[in-house]
Design a protein around this motif. Sequence first.
Motif, PDB file in Angstrom:
ATOM      1  N   TYR A  76      -9.900   2.560  10.814  1.00  0.00           N
ATOM      2  CA  TYR A  76     -10.656   3.188   9.722  1.00  0.00           C
ATOM      3  C   TYR A  76      -9.793   4.285   9.094  1.00  0.00           C
ATOM      4  CZ  TYR A  76     -14.650   0.814  11.815  1.00  0.00           C
ATOM      5  OH  TYR A  76     -15.510  -0.134  12.290  1.00  0.00           O
ATOM      6  N   TYR A  77     -10.137   4.666   7.874  1.00  0.00           N
ATOM      7  CA  TYR A  77      -9.375   5.717   7.195  1.00  0.00           C
ATOM      8  C   TYR A  77     -10.265   6.457   6.210  1.00  0.00           C
ATOM      9  CZ  TYR A  77      -9.007   1.915   3.750  1.00  0.00           C
ATOM     10  OH  TYR A  77      -9.285   0.892   2.881  1.00  0.00           O
ATOM     11  N   LEU A  78      -9.893   7.715   5.968  1.00  0.00           N
ATOM     12  CA  LEU A  78     -10.566   8.575   4.994  1.00  0.00           C
ATOM     13  C   LEU A  78      -9.732   8.668   3.731  1.00  0.00           C
ATOM     14  CD1 LEU A  78     -11.919  11.616   7.068  1.00  0.00           C
ATOM     15  CD2 LEU A  78     -13.260   9.842   5.941  1.00  0.00           C
ATOM     16  N   TYR A  79     -10.412   8.746   2.572  1.00  0.00           N
ATOM     17  CA  TYR A  79      -9.718   8.900   1.289  1.00  0.00           C
ATOM     18  C   TYR A  79      -9.416  10.376   1.040  1.00  0.00           C
ATOM     19  CZ  TYR A  79     -11.332   4.161   0.208  1.00  0.00           C
ATOM     20  OH  TYR A  79     -11.573   2.816   0.227  1.00  0.00           O
ATOM     21  N   ARG A  80      -8.208  10.668   0.657  1.00  0.00           N
ATOM     22  CA  ARG A  80      -7.836  12.056   0.361  1.00  0.00           C
ATOM     23  C   ARG A  80      -8.592  12.586  -0.849  1.00  0.00           C
ATOM     24  NH1 ARG A  80      -4.257  15.291  -2.598  1.00  0.00           N
ATOM     25  NH2 ARG A  80      -3.339  16.994  -1.363  1.00  0.00           N
ATOM     26  N   ASP A  81      -8.748  11.768  -1.879  1.00  0.00           N
ATOM     27  CA  ASP A  81      -9.380  12.227  -3.119  1.00  0.00           C
ATOM     28  C   ASP A  81     -10.877  12.456  -2.959  1.00  0.00           C
ATOM     29  OD1 ASP A  81      -6.952  12.140  -4.372  1.00  0.00           O
ATOM     30  OD2 ASP A  81      -7.281  10.185  -5.308  1.00  0.00           O
ATOM     31  N   GLN A  82     -11.463  11.961  -1.870  1.00  0.00           N
ATOM     32  CA  GLN A  82     -12.907  12.109  -1.688  1.00  0.00           C
ATOM     33  C   GLN A  82     -13.271  13.299  -0.804  1.00  0.00           C
ATOM     34  OE1 GLN A  82     -14.679  10.169  -3.614  1.00  0.00           O
ATOM     35  NE2 GLN A  82     -12.770   9.185  -4.228  1.00  0.00           N
ATOM     36  N   ILE A  83     -12.290  14.067  -0.365  1.00  0.00           N
ATOM     37  CA  ILE A  83     -12.550  15.267   0.433  1.00  0.00           C
ATOM     38  C   ILE A  83     -12.855  16.425  -0.526  1.00  0.00           C
ATOM     39  CG2 ILE A  83     -11.655  16.874   2.149  1.00  0.00           C
ATOM     40  CD1 ILE A  83     -12.074  14.053   3.190  1.00  0.00           C
ATOM     41  N   ARG A  84     -14.100  16.917  -0.465  1.00  0.00           N
ATOM     42  CA  ARG A  84     -14.499  18.027  -1.331  1.00  0.00           C
ATOM     43  C   ARG A  84     -15.341  19.013  -0.537  1.00  0.00           C
ATOM     44  NH1 ARG A  84     -16.105  13.730  -4.009  1.00  0.00           N
ATOM     45  NH2 ARG A  84     -18.301  14.341  -3.994  1.00  0.00           N
ATOM     46  N   ILE A  85     -15.159  20.294  -0.835  1.00  0.00           N
ATOM     47  CA  ILE A  85     -15.957  21.358  -0.226  1.00  0.00           C
ATOM     48  C   ILE A  85     -16.463  22.237  -1.359  1.00  0.00           C
ATOM     49  CG2 ILE A  85     -15.994  23.259   1.436  1.00  0.00           C
ATOM     50  CD1 ILE A  85     -13.592  22.008   2.813  1.00  0.00           C
ATOM     51  N   THR A  86     -17.774  22.332  -1.493  1.00  0.00           N
ATOM     52  CA  THR A  86     -18.383  23.072  -2.598  1.00  0.00           C
ATOM     53  C   THR A  86     -19.350  24.116  -2.056  1.00  0.00           C
ATOM     54  OG1 THR A  86     -20.137  21.409  -2.803  1.00  0.00           O
ATOM     55  CG2 THR A  86     -18.180  21.110  -4.177  1.00  0.00           C
ATOM     56  N   ASP A  87     -19.618  25.135  -2.896  1.00  0.00           N
ATOM     57  CA  ASP A  87     -20.583  26.155  -2.502  1.00  0.00           C
ATOM     58  C   ASP A  87     -21.987  25.746  -2.938  1.00  0.00           C
ATOM     59  OD1 ASP A  87     -20.731  26.610  -5.210  1.00  0.00           O
ATOM     60  OD2 ASP A  87     -19.701  28.529  -5.177  1.00  0.00           O
ATOM     61  N   ALA A  88     -22.946  26.664  -2.794  1.00  0.00           N
ATOM     62  CA  ALA A  88     -24.346  26.343  -3.094  1.00  0.00           C
ATOM     63  C   ALA A  88     -24.563  26.055  -4.569  1.00  0.00           C
ATOM     64  CB  ALA A  88     -25.255  27.488  -2.648  1.00  0.00           C
ATOM     65  N   GLN A  89     -23.663  26.517  -5.446  1.00  0.00           N
ATOM     66  CA  GLN A  89     -23.770  26.248  -6.886  1.00  0.00           C
ATOM     67  C   GLN A  89     -23.002  24.999  -7.306  1.00  0.00           C
ATOM     68  OE1 GLN A  89     -23.271  29.742  -5.963  1.00  0.00           O
ATOM     69  NE2 GLN A  89     -25.495  29.701  -6.048  1.00  0.00           N
ATOM     70  N   GLY A  90     -22.395  24.308  -6.325  1.00  0.00           N
ATOM     71  CA  GLY A  90     -21.649  23.095  -6.646  1.00  0.00           C
ATOM     72  C   GLY A  90     -20.222  23.337  -7.076  1.00  0.00           C
ATOM     73  N   LEU A  91     -19.730  24.576  -6.963  1.00  0.00           N
ATOM     74  CA  LEU A  91     -18.358  24.896  -7.360  1.00  0.00           C
ATOM     75  C   LEU A  91     -17.409  24.642  -6.197  1.00  0.00           C
ATOM     76  CD1 LEU A  91     -19.014  28.235  -9.301  1.00  0.00           C
ATOM     77  CD2 LEU A  91     -18.819  25.910 -10.221  1.00  0.00           C
ATOM     78  N   SER A  92     -16.236  24.091  -6.517  1.00  0.00           N
ATOM     79  CA  SER A  92     -15.270  23.753  -5.480  1.00  0.00           C
ATOM     80  C   SER A  92     -14.653  25.006  -4.875  1.00  0.00           C
ATOM     81  CB  SER A  92     -14.171  22.864  -6.063  1.00  0.00           C
ATOM     82  OG  SER A  92     -13.157  22.624  -5.097  1.00  0.00           O
ATOM     83  N   LEU A  93     -14.435  24.978  -3.556  1.00  0.00           N
ATOM     84  CA  LEU A  93     -13.785  26.080  -2.854  1.00  0.00           C
ATOM     85  C   LEU A  93     -12.293  25.840  -2.695  1.00  0.00           C
ATOM     86  CD1 LEU A  93     -16.450  26.834  -0.102  1.00  0.00           C
ATOM     87  CD2 LEU A  93     -16.067  28.026  -2.253  1.00  0.00           C
ATOM     88  N   GLY A  94     -11.759  24.853  -3.388  1.00  0.00           N
ATOM     89  CA  GLY A  94     -10.326  24.583  -3.362  1.00  0.00           C
ATOM     90  C   GLY A  94      -9.799  24.231  -1.995  1.00  0.00           C
ATOM     91  N   PRO A  95     -10.286  23.148  -1.383  1.00  0.00           N
ATOM     92  CA  PRO A  95      -9.818  22.801  -0.043  1.00  0.00           C
ATOM     93  C   PRO A  95      -8.335  22.475  -0.021  1.00  0.00           C
ATOM     94  CG  PRO A  95     -11.065  20.985  -1.004  1.00  0.00           C
ATOM     95  CD  PRO A  95     -11.232  22.163  -1.929  1.00  0.00           C
ATOM     96  N   GLU A  96      -7.656  22.888   1.060  1.00  0.00           N
ATOM     97  CA  GLU A  96      -6.238  22.612   1.271  1.00  0.00           C
ATOM     98  C   GLU A  96      -6.129  21.323   2.083  1.00  0.00           C
ATOM     99  OE1 GLU A  96      -4.703  26.062   3.174  1.00  0.00           O
ATOM    100  OE2 GLU A  96      -5.391  27.440   1.599  1.00  0.00           O
ATOM    101  N   VAL A  97      -5.901  20.237   1.376  1.00  0.00           N
ATOM    102  CA  VAL A  97      -5.851  18.916   2.006  1.00  0.00           C
ATOM    103  C   VAL A  97      -4.396  18.471   2.073  1.00  0.00           C
ATOM    104  CG1 VAL A  97      -6.723  16.554   1.938  1.00  0.00           C
ATOM    105  CG2 VAL A  97      -8.101  18.412   0.994  1.00  0.00           C
ATOM    106  N   PRO A  98      -3.894  18.099   3.241  1.00  0.00           N
ATOM    107  CA  PRO A  98      -2.495  17.673   3.337  1.00  0.00           C
ATOM    108  C   PRO A  98      -2.247  16.357   2.605  1.00  0.00           C
ATOM    109  CG  PRO A  98      -3.652  17.255   5.405  1.00  0.00           C
ATOM    110  CD  PRO A  98      -4.592  18.039   4.536  1.00  0.00           C
ATOM    111  N   VAL A  99      -0.988  16.032   2.440  1.00  0.00           N
ATOM    112  CA  VAL A  99      -0.607  14.761   1.814  1.00  0.00           C
ATOM    113  C   VAL A  99      -0.899  13.622   2.788  1.00  0.00           C
ATOM    114  CG1 VAL A  99       1.283  13.419   0.827  1.00  0.00           C
ATOM    115  CG2 VAL A  99       1.158  15.894   0.444  1.00  0.00           C
ATOM    116  N   GLY A 100      -1.502  12.575   2.277  1.00  0.00           N
ATOM    117  CA  GLY A 100      -1.865  11.452   3.133  1.00  0.00           C
ATOM    118  C   GLY A 100      -0.879  10.309   3.056  1.00  0.00           C
ATOM    119  N   GLU A 101      -1.218   9.221   3.703  1.00  0.00           N
ATOM    120  CA  GLU A 101      -0.403   8.008   3.678  1.00  0.00           C
ATOM    121  C   GLU A 101      -0.776   7.170   2.458  1.00  0.00           C
ATOM    122  OE1 GLU A 101      -0.628   5.871   7.398  1.00  0.00           O
ATOM    123  OE2 GLU A 101      -1.402   7.673   8.396  1.00  0.00           O
TER     124      GLU A 101
END
Length: 463
Positions: A76-101
């Motif tokens: 199984y695998y996770l998509y890099r582009d689908q990793i999101r972290i948002t606050d209660a207002q729906g604004l992105s917290l700018g997650p630091e996601v490493p480079v994937g395969e």
Amino acid sequence: MRFTPLAASALIPALLLTAAVARAQPLQVPGLAAPSADQAEVLSAEQAFVLQRPLLSINDGDTRKLALAWNIAPGYYLYRDQIRITDAQGLSLGPEVPVGESLTDPFFGRVQVFHQRLEVQARLPEHSSQWPLQVHWQGCAHLGVCYQPQQATVTALQLGLDQPPAPADRAEPDRPLLPTLGRWLALPPSLSLGPLVLPTMALATLLALFVGQWWAAGRQRRSGQPVEAVLLQAAAAGLIAARLAYVARWWQQYLAELPSGLLQIMDIRDGGWNLWAGLLAALLWTLWFGRHSRGLRRSALQALAAAALILVAAKALLTLPEPQKTALPNMAFVNAAAQTVDLRSHAGQPLVINLWASWCPPCRREMPALAQAQKEHPEIRFVWINQGEDAAAVMRYLQTMALPPEQVLLDPQQRAGQHWQQRGLPSTFFYDARGRLQGMRMGELSRASLAEQLRLLESPPTR
């Protein structure tokens, strides 16, 4: 019957009920064969992608960040582009996601993915009003099965952080504090009567006619004058004037669809009425026919006033906002282009959300008007959320109706309908650029009624 046209208009939405709720299951990739019996058993999303307990990470300089980690099952695998972290207002917290395969995925094309384990960090919110946080992710199996987007909530208490109450002077300006009485009095756009779902203003109009006639009948028995006849004539004049005033206001939209636009002028199912023009016409008719009899004029005006009071009150109560339902919901769906779309990702531009189904005739009839409006208003984002149908049914419909596939969202579990508590289709919701609900329409939209609603979104958001 004297009320047949109005009653027919009110009962039309009752025929527009939603389809049955589909079973919850992983979304099968269109065009891919399901795993054969001799292949390994497909895990659930919770088993394939295990989100570990969120932690508080302290980096150099005492900078505190949110630390998240997923354990990913073999195959199984996770998509890099689908990793999101948002606050209660729906604004992105700018997650630091490493480079994937790099991977050529049959569902999303050329993407970056993660196997075995993924660790992500994100900055913490600055204000307590931004909690709790929402974490979003999506993954697939090499067997050819793709899962629906997953999400989890992270609270300040989970990280061992104190969450003080928001200061009083930082109250959100776009959430007005209404009196409790006002919240209770606010009327919904539609009301459910058993299996029927009827527009609130249609029911208010029927109630106004009944009360007005009851009052007129009482005055007629006392005076012996034809009060009921005058009120009925005034009501008819008011309905005609209300419709003609609306058509005059939006004549360009009706003429744009000649010759069918002429028939649409008589099609009152679009809910196109001008209340104030109708009340003025009814008043003038009453004054004219009662000009020779003071008693008749006074009795007819009293009956008309009783009916008008109900209509004006219903109109006013419909405009009262419902604070708990005004914000754009934090929901993610897979679209017809096999991409994950979060409704709050459209923050910053007006948004029109249409709930529909391919089996719904009014949904299909209004679809060309919505598609044309999207072309004419590129500054407004239109989103079509299908209710209760599988991907195959939606794809078949898109072969007959040219809609942007990235704007057609799949909702087999009807989560959107449950959020807005709408059982009648079609239903359309109009949000401004700040994510606030400005209007709602249950039932078929014409070009004119759609233009009327879009006008609510034209004014720029206030700061």
